[in-house]
Design a protein around this motif. Structure first.
Motif, PDB file in Angstrom:
ATOM      1  N   UNK A 213     -29.219 -31.669 -31.543  1.00 14.57           N
ATOM      2  CA  UNK A 213     -28.122 -31.504 -30.600  1.00 14.57           C
ATOM      3  C   UNK A 213     -27.838 -30.030 -30.339  1.00 14.57           C
ATOM      4  N   UNK A 214     -27.894 -29.232 -31.387  1.00 16.14           N
ATOM      5  CA  UNK A 214     -27.649 -27.806 -31.214  1.00 16.14           C
ATOM      6  C   UNK A 214     -28.746 -27.153 -30.381  1.00 16.14           C
ATOM      7  N   UNK A 215     -29.988 -27.561 -30.588  1.00 14.55           N
ATOM      8  CA  UNK A 215     -31.096 -27.022 -29.798  1.00 14.55           C
ATOM      9  C   UNK A 215     -30.973 -27.398 -28.325  1.00 14.55           C
ATOM     10  N   UNK A 216     -30.468 -28.614 -28.069  1.00 15.06           N
ATOM     11  CA  UNK A 216     -30.326 -29.089 -26.693  1.00 15.06           C
ATOM     12  C   UNK A 216     -29.093 -28.506 -25.999  1.00 15.06           C
ATOM     13  N   UNK A 217     -28.263 -27.818 -26.749  1.00 17.61           N
ATOM     14  CA  UNK A 217     -27.046 -27.262 -26.171  1.00 17.61           C
ATOM     15  C   UNK A 217     -25.955 -28.285 -25.957  1.00 17.61           C
ATOM     16  N   UNK A 218     -25.938 -29.340 -26.783  1.00 19.22           N
ATOM     17  CA  UNK A 218     -24.888 -30.362 -26.675  1.00 19.22           C
ATOM     18  C   UNK A 218     -23.561 -29.749 -27.124  1.00 19.22           C
ATOM     19  N   UNK A 219     -22.527 -29.974 -26.326  1.00 18.31           N
ATOM     20  CA  UNK A 219     -21.218 -29.407 -26.655  1.00 18.31           C
ATOM     21  C   UNK A 219     -20.178 -30.466 -27.006  1.00 18.31           C
ATOM     22  N   UNK A 220     -20.324 -31.687 -26.452  1.00 17.33           N
ATOM     23  CA  UNK A 220     -19.366 -32.770 -26.707  1.00 17.33           C
ATOM     24  C   UNK A 220     -20.148 -33.987 -27.190  1.00 17.33           C
ATOM     25  N   UNK A 221     -19.759 -34.592 -28.307  1.00 18.27           N
ATOM     26  CA  UNK A 221     -20.524 -35.737 -28.816  1.00 18.27           C
ATOM     27  C   UNK A 221     -19.700 -36.566 -29.796  1.00 18.27           C
ATOM     28  N   UNK A 222     -19.994 -37.871 -29.814  1.00 16.07           N
ATOM     29  CA  UNK A 222     -19.484 -38.802 -30.819  1.00 16.07           C
ATOM     30  C   UNK A 222     -20.641 -39.723 -31.197  1.00 16.07           C
ATOM     31  N   UNK A 223     -20.421 -40.588 -32.155  1.00 11.87           N
ATOM     32  CA  UNK A 223     -21.473 -41.518 -32.581  1.00 11.87           C
ATOM     33  C   UNK A 223     -21.128 -42.945 -32.191  1.00 11.87           C
ATOM     34  N   UNK A 224     -22.084 -43.576 -31.513  1.00 15.68           N
ATOM     35  CA  UNK A 224     -21.981 -45.011 -31.240  1.00 15.68           C
ATOM     36  C   UNK A 224     -23.260 -45.494 -30.573  1.00 15.68           C
ATOM     37  N   UNK A 225     -23.369 -46.811 -30.329  1.00 15.67           N
ATOM     38  CA  UNK A 225     -24.535 -47.403 -29.706  1.00 15.67           C
ATOM     39  C   UNK A 225     -24.200 -48.805 -29.235  1.00 15.67           C
ATOM     40  N   UNK A 226     -25.076 -49.556 -28.585  1.00 15.51           N
ATOM     41  CA  UNK A 226     -26.482 -49.262 -28.353  1.00 15.51           C
ATOM     42  C   UNK A 226     -26.710 -48.586 -27.000  1.00 15.51           C
ATOM     43  N   UNK A 227     -27.876 -48.069 -26.862  1.00 13.97           N
ATOM     44  CA  UNK A 227     -28.348 -47.511 -25.609  1.00 13.97           C
ATOM     45  C   UNK A 227     -28.886 -48.673 -24.768  1.00 13.97           C
ATOM     46  N   UNK A 228     -28.615 -48.670 -23.448  1.00 15.63           N
ATOM     47  CA  UNK A 228     -29.085 -49.784 -22.622  1.00 15.63           C
ATOM     48  C   UNK A 228     -29.924 -49.354 -21.420  1.00 15.63           C
ATOM     49  N   UNK A 229     -29.868 -48.069 -21.045  1.00 19.44           N
ATOM     50  CA  UNK A 229     -30.735 -47.542 -19.994  1.00 19.44           C
ATOM     51  C   UNK A 229     -31.270 -46.197 -20.473  1.00 19.44           C
ATOM     52  N   UNK A 230     -32.582 -46.020 -20.422  1.00 20.06           N
ATOM     53  CA  UNK A 230     -33.203 -44.772 -20.873  1.00 20.06           C
ATOM     54  C   UNK A 230     -34.181 -44.280 -19.815  1.00 20.06           C
ATOM     55  N   UNK A 231     -33.914 -43.075 -19.295  1.00 16.06           N
ATOM     56  CA  UNK A 231     -34.806 -42.470 -18.295  1.00 16.06           C
ATOM     57  C   UNK A 231     -35.069 -43.413 -17.119  1.00 16.06           C
ATOM     58  N   UNK A 232     -34.001 -44.092 -16.692  1.00 17.66           N
ATOM     59  CA  UNK A 232     -34.095 -44.973 -15.540  1.00 17.66           C
ATOM     60  C   UNK A 232     -34.555 -46.386 -15.836  1.00 17.66           C
ATOM     61  N   UNK A 233     -34.941 -46.685 -17.078  1.00 18.91           N
ATOM     62  CA  UNK A 233     -35.467 -48.011 -17.438  1.00 18.91           C
ATOM     63  C   UNK A 233     -34.407 -48.843 -18.163  1.00 18.91           C
ATOM     64  N   UNK A 234     -34.146 -50.058 -17.674  1.00 20.59           N
ATOM     65  CA  UNK A 234     -33.236 -50.944 -18.416  1.00 20.59           C
ATOM     66  C   UNK A 234     -33.902 -51.381 -19.717  1.00 20.59           C
ATOM     67  N   UNK A 235     -33.151 -51.363 -20.811  1.00 24.85           N
ATOM     68  CA  UNK A 235     -33.708 -51.709 -22.121  1.00 24.85           C
ATOM     69  C   UNK A 235     -33.461 -53.163 -22.494  1.00 24.85           C
ATOM     70  N   UNK A 236     -32.528 -53.830 -21.833  1.00 20.99           N
ATOM     71  CA  UNK A 236     -32.327 -55.266 -22.041  1.00 20.99           C
ATOM     72  C   UNK A 236     -33.069 -55.976 -20.921  1.00 20.99           C
ATOM     73  N   UNK A 237     -34.224 -56.486 -21.229  1.00 20.12           N
ATOM     74  CA  UNK A 237     -35.078 -57.108 -20.213  1.00 20.12           C
ATOM     75  C   UNK A 237     -35.096 -58.630 -20.301  1.00 20.12           C
ATOM     76  N   UNK A 238     -34.533 -59.183 -21.351  1.00 22.23           N
ATOM     77  CA  UNK A 238     -34.411 -60.636 -21.480  1.00 22.23           C
ATOM     78  C   UNK A 238     -33.176 -60.945 -22.307  1.00 22.23           C
ATOM     79  N   UNK A 239     -32.577 -62.094 -22.062  1.00 27.49           N
ATOM     80  CA  UNK A 239     -31.369 -62.449 -22.794  1.00 27.49           C
ATOM     81  C   UNK A 239     -30.176 -61.638 -22.326  1.00 27.49           C
ATOM     82  N   UNK A 240     -29.111 -61.689 -23.120  1.00 27.45           N
ATOM     83  CA  UNK A 240     -27.871 -61.014 -22.725  1.00 27.45           C
ATOM     84  C   UNK A 240     -27.594 -59.760 -23.539  1.00 27.45           C
ATOM     85  N   UNK A 241     -28.552 -59.347 -24.371  1.00 25.79           N
ATOM     86  CA  UNK A 241     -28.347 -58.162 -25.198  1.00 25.79           C
ATOM     87  C   UNK A 241     -28.068 -58.482 -26.643  1.00 25.79           C
ATOM     88  N   UNK A 242     -27.720 -59.754 -26.926  1.00 25.21           N
ATOM     89  CA  UNK A 242     -27.625 -60.192 -28.318  1.00 25.21           C
ATOM     90  C   UNK A 242     -26.312 -59.967 -29.018  1.00 25.21           C
TER      91      UNK A 242
END
Length: 486
Positions: A213-242
């Motif tokens: 995060x420091x290398x990327x120059x991140x200034x504001x951050x918290x912790x949580x998840x899940x991620x659902x879209x990455x680089x334009x691609x939806x990550x939930x491709x079947x079902x409702x996400x569980x």
């Protein structure tokens, strides 16, 4: 013969007829739920919804303990897989020539089973992470907005939330504001689930170390998840996400830099809650290229123009929280103090000191409606061995609700063994808490947690509906990361 049976039935007393009808309905519904594919789907759907609350153990009622634990593992593994891919930082090209008529725009959104709010923030550099004003207690977002002069805000990361009645001051994972690390329970080289922004305004979601995060120059951050879209691609491709239906808070970013916050009300007759995929689809409709969840469940809320514009599911209204993403007219003038500085232990609170709960109990006692509790022995807190690494498990709290802490609460995790995770992960929205030695009725104060320079596990918030995952031990990492900010 049919008429004789009917006459015979009519001769039964009303009680016997009622019992026979109940028995017949029970037989038919049980046969449907346990002997048909649609019934199995319904049972698993209900189990997923329960798993993402602070009452995860009860999911065995629908699918059995073995299947429940298998479902928890499947959810956790999917979260881990979806967090690995690194973002293309250059994919966001800020439209600096676009006229900004207003700082933010808030609008109503709704689906078949839910209602909520969507907020567009046109300049992501106006977003700051804000934390409570004083030590020992979290702060409601309306109070944060009023105190700091913010235009709007939503809840942030997960936290340790004993009994669902925590004080909101024991975060899970990391908190950064203004480029400063205000809190982390992991060393700089250990990956954590992160939702944050670089100083240029690029949304960062996924698994990163503090050093990353420091290398990327991140200034504001918290912790949580899940991620659902990455680089334009939806990550939930079947079902409702569980993760079933629950109150949700999520954030995404378009290629032109516009940030979108979504808050869905839940656990109410007017709004049951949304699935992960339903929120993902909302982002996709807006051409979002990166998106993920913040704490959900009873923590989910949005404030705009000093007004709470969503309906939190907590019976006490707004919760006290350790972090929030707020939007400012002049973000560079906002000073966020580190209220965790100098602390060696953090008391997450619980039933024993929650003001609204104690007031409610006093009223019930005065009305003679409070049963006399049976005294129970207070369990001793287990020691945390040094230099050991125990994997985190999914769960609910105010973490993506209680899945992401290194050592989840006993009440949050399945009774059988939970498989280890490669690293801690906050969960999307629950808000569960660990028991930490509190007896029923809130009569015994849980021991304060003592931070360790080298934490033994990485906490994970869980994607449930109360907002956070609760590790039994909140640890303040006093070890500085090896990488300096740019």
């Amino acid at each position: 013969m049919g008429s004789s049976i009917a006459n015979h039935f009519r001769n039964y007393s009303w009680l016997k007829r009622t019992l026979l009808v109940i028995a017949a309905c029970t037989f038919l519904s049980s046969s449907f739920l346990f002997l048909t594919p649609p019934g199995t789907y319904i049972r698993e759907y209900l189990a997923k919804t329960v798993i993402t609350t602070q009452h995860r153990d009860w999911a065995w009622i629908f699918v059995g303990a073995q299947r429940r634990d298998q479902m928890v593992l499947e959810m956790q593994n999917l979260t881990e897989v979806n967090s690995i891919e690194k973002q293309d930082i250059g994919a966001v090209q800020f439209n600096k020539n676009r006229p900004i008529e207003s700082l933010v725009k808030v609008e109503d959104i709704s689906g078949t089973l839910w209602k909520g709010k969507r907020m567009y923030v046109y300049d992501p550099r106006t977003i700051r992470v804000v934390v409570p004003a004083k030590q020992g207690e979290g702060e409601r977002i309306t109070a944060m907005v009023e105190r700091t002069g913010a235009v709007a805000g939503v809840n942030g990361g997960g936290f340790n939330d004993p009994d669902g009645l925590g004080n909101g001051f024991a975060p899970i994972g990391a908190i950064m504001s203004g480029g400063n690390i205000l809190y982390t329970d992991q060393e700089g080289s250990i990956p954590q689930q992160i939702v944050g922004f670089t100083k240029e305004g690029t949304l960062i979601i996924g698994k990163y170390t503090i050093n990353d995060l420091l290398k990327l120059g991140v200034s504001e951050a918290v912790s949580f998840y899940p991620r659902v879209i990455a680089n334009g691609k939806p990550l939930i491709t079947s079902g409702d996400g569980g993760w079933g239906r629950a109150p949700r808070t999520a954030v995404g970013q378009k290629a032109d830099g516009t940030v979108i916050f979504i808050v869905i009300d839940g656990r109410q007759t007017s709004s049951v809650g949304a699935t992960l995929k339903e929120v993902q689809d909302l982002f996709l409709e807006d051409d979002v290229i990166n998106a993920g969840f913040l704490d959900g469940g009873a923590s989910s809320e949005m404030v705009y123009n000093n007004e709470l514009v969503t309906k939190p599911s907590s019976r006490y209204g707004e919760r006290r929280l350790p972090s929030a993403f707020l939007v400012f007219d002049h973000p560079d003038q906002v000073e966020v103090k580190n209220v965790w500085a100098g602390l060696t232990s953090i008391d997450p609170g619980g039933a024993y000191d929650h003001p609204d709960f104690l007031k409610e109990q006093a009223a019930l006692k005065a009305a003679g409606k409070l049963p006399t509790p049976t005294p129970k022995a207070t369990p001793k807190p287990s020691a945390i061995p040094e230099n050991t690494h125990e994997a985190g498990k999914p769960g609910e709290s105010s973490s993506p609700s209680a899945t992401e802490s290194g050592k989840p609460n006993a009440s949050d995790k399945p009774s059988s063994s939970n498989p280890p995770a490669t690293s801690p992960t906050p969960s999307p929205g629950t808000g569960t808490g660990t028991n930490n030695g509190t007896t029923e009725g809130g009569s015994t104060k849980p021991p304060s947690t003592t931070p360790s320079p080298t934490p033994s596990a990485t906490p994970k918030p869980s994607p449930t509906g109360n907002g956070s995952t609760n590790p039994p031990n909140s640890q303040v990492n006093t070890t500085s990361p090896t990488v300096k900010p740019n």
